[in-house]
Scaffold this motif. Structure first.
Motif, PDB file in Angstrom:
ATOM      1  N   UNK A  35      13.791   6.575 -12.978  1.00 12.84           N
ATOM      2  CA  UNK A  35      14.407   7.848 -12.602  1.00 12.84           C
ATOM      3  C   UNK A  35      13.442   8.818 -11.915  1.00 12.84           C
ATOM      4  N   UNK A  36      12.164   8.541 -11.942  1.00  9.94           N
ATOM      5  CA  UNK A  36      11.202   9.469 -11.341  1.00  9.94           C
ATOM      6  C   UNK A  36      10.332   8.803 -10.278  1.00  9.94           C
ATOM      7  N   UNK A  37       9.610   7.762 -10.654  1.00  9.96           N
ATOM      8  CA  UNK A  37       8.628   7.192  -9.742  1.00  9.96           C
ATOM      9  C   UNK A  37       9.273   6.459  -8.566  1.00  9.96           C
ATOM     10  N   UNK A  43       0.819  -1.209   0.000  1.00 11.10           N
ATOM     11  CA  UNK A  43       0.000   0.000   0.000  1.00 11.10           C
ATOM     12  C   UNK A  43       0.854   1.260   0.000  1.00 11.10           C
ATOM     13  N   UNK A  44       1.903   1.294   0.810  1.00 14.74           N
ATOM     14  CA  UNK A  44       2.750   2.489   0.861  1.00 14.74           C
ATOM     15  C   UNK A  44       3.515   2.696  -0.434  1.00 14.74           C
ATOM     16  N   UNK A  45       4.037   1.623  -1.002  1.00 13.81           N
ATOM     17  CA  UNK A  45       4.781   1.761  -2.259  1.00 13.81           C
ATOM     18  C   UNK A  45       3.856   2.165  -3.395  1.00 13.81           C
ATOM     19  N   UNK A  46       2.668   1.592  -3.431  1.00 10.07           N
ATOM     20  CA  UNK A  46       1.698   1.974  -4.460  1.00 10.07           C
ATOM     21  C   UNK A  46       1.328   3.446  -4.334  1.00 10.07           C
ATOM     22  N   UNK A  47       1.108   3.892  -3.098  1.00  8.25           N
ATOM     23  CA  UNK A  47       0.802   5.306  -2.876  1.00  8.25           C
ATOM     24  C   UNK A  47       1.951   6.197  -3.324  1.00  8.25           C
ATOM     25  N   UNK A  48       3.185   5.794  -3.012  1.00  8.14           N
ATOM     26  CA  UNK A  48       4.329   6.597  -3.411  1.00  8.14           C
ATOM     27  C   UNK A  48       4.502   6.657  -4.920  1.00  8.14           C
ATOM     28  N   UNK A  75       8.930   7.401  -4.666  1.00  9.59           N
ATOM     29  CA  UNK A  75       8.219   6.474  -3.775  1.00  9.59           C
ATOM     30  C   UNK A  75       9.086   5.956  -2.639  1.00  9.59           C
ATOM     31  N   UNK A  76      10.394   6.251  -2.660  1.00  9.81           N
ATOM     32  CA  UNK A  76      11.291   5.701  -1.643  1.00  9.81           C
ATOM     33  C   UNK A  76      10.890   6.064  -0.217  1.00  9.81           C
ATOM     34  N   UNK A 132       2.015   9.007  -6.359  1.00  4.95           N
ATOM     35  CA  UNK A 132       2.057  10.386  -5.857  1.00  4.95           C
ATOM     36  C   UNK A 132       3.146  11.220  -6.520  1.00  4.95           C
ATOM     37  N   UNK A 133       3.701  10.725  -7.601  1.00  4.93           N
ATOM     38  CA  UNK A 133       4.738  11.475  -8.312  1.00  4.93           C
ATOM     39  C   UNK A 133       4.176  12.784  -8.850  1.00  4.93           C
ATOM     40  N   UNK A 134       4.968  13.828  -8.769  1.00  9.16           N
ATOM     41  CA  UNK A 134       4.559  15.150  -9.254  1.00  9.16           C
ATOM     42  C   UNK A 134       4.150  15.071 -10.730  1.00  9.16           C
ATOM     43  N   UNK A 135       2.928  15.532 -11.042  1.00 11.43           N
ATOM     44  CA  UNK A 135       2.429  15.464 -12.424  1.00 11.43           C
ATOM     45  C   UNK A 135       3.220  16.383 -13.352  1.00 11.43           C
TER      46      UNK A 135
END
Length: 284
Positions: free
Chosen positions: A189-191, A159-164, A195-196, A167-170
């Motif tokens: 390089x982005x997601x 759940x936390x990794x999926x949320x991260x 999400x880390x 939640x990447x900046x659009x």
């Protein structure tokens, strides 16, 4: 050292800077001293309650008796602790691999997330103690215990990794699209870097849950002999009314949980301290 450096070193420190340094030292000391004082007072109060009320040791032992039992039975309890920790670590590793892998698949396919995520929630909200006996019917004891611990530790990672990942900046997503980045490049390089922090937050939770799941599964399995974990030692001590050993085993489980949380927190600090707001120290 030059004359200018000597004069700078001899110059009086700014009062605000001195006060800030004193606050930092006081906070560092208090962070360790206050919990130790509270723990010492709790142990002293426990001992006084037993002595004043003359409570038998087979109902509530004194802290000294628990410490003595831990020392005498250390070989047995330590071997059982190692077995429980092996199960918890194996379950946590499987939860990391499975949780992160499935989270990545969810972000690549919205339909896959809609199809499988509800079942992950169902798996999480189902008490593991209720399904452990069923798992033990179809699997050998050790794999079944690891699977039960994995079930408990898996969902926070997922759940936390999926949320991260979601939640990447659009704006950054659009920038990657403008420059023609592939899906793999955007993920790498982005997601994933974004999400880390979410993943590490889930890791701290899953670390403790993996230990809880291992202990609960051991209670359900009830296995003894050389492969007995700490849960079996607690059951065994309870059957024999060896309450000091029960307390000693409980303290070992609690200490192991604290150690796991401290280790995962340290890993999180190492990975985030140089760039993430949650780990960067700000001057007050």
């Amino acid at each position: 050292m030059s004359i200018a450096d000597e004069r700078l070193a001899e110059a009086p420190m700014d009062p605000e800077e001195a006060a800030r340094q004193r606050r930092q030292r006081r906070d560092r000391i208090g962070r360790w001293l206050v919990p130790l004082v509270v723990g010492a007072l709790a142990i002293w109060g426990w001992d006084r309650i037993v002595v004043v009320n003359e409570i038998p040791h087979y109902i509530l032992p004194r802290p000294g008796l628990v410490a003595k039992t831990l020392w005498i039975d250390w070989a047995t309890l330590a071997s059982s602790l190692i077995i429980t920790l092996k199960v918890a670590c194996a379950a946590l590793l499987a939860a990391i691999i499975g949780g992160v892998g499935i989270a990545v698949l969810f972000t690549q396919s919205r339909w896959l997330e809609m199809a499988l995520y509800p079942y992950a929630v169902i798996l999480q909200v189902t008490p593991v103690i209720s399904i452990a006996p069923l798992i033990l019917i179809y699997m050998d004891t050790v794999p079944a215990i690891i699977l039960c611990a994995w079930i408990v530790a898996f969902f926070p990672i997922l759940s936390n990794t999926t949320l991260g990942l979601n939640s990447t900046d659009h704006n950054l997503r659009d920038l990657f699209t403008i420059y023609g980045a592939t899906r793999w490049q955007r993920l790498r390089f982005l997601q994933l870097p974004s999400a880390l922090p979410y993943f590490l937050g889930g890791l701290r939770i899953a670390g403790g849950l993996s230990l809880i799941g291992a202990v609960v599964a051991e209670f359900a399995a009830g296995t003894g002999g050389m492969g007995a974990g700490l849960a079996f030692r607690i059951l065994e001590a309870g059957y024999r009314l060896n309450i000091p050993r029960m307390f000693a085993a409980l303290f070992l489980i609690a200490g192991a949980g604290v150690a796991i949380y401290a280790l995962t927190s340290f890993i999180s600090h190492l990975l985030l301290r140089k760039w993430h707001e949650s780990a960067i120290k700000r001057e007050v």
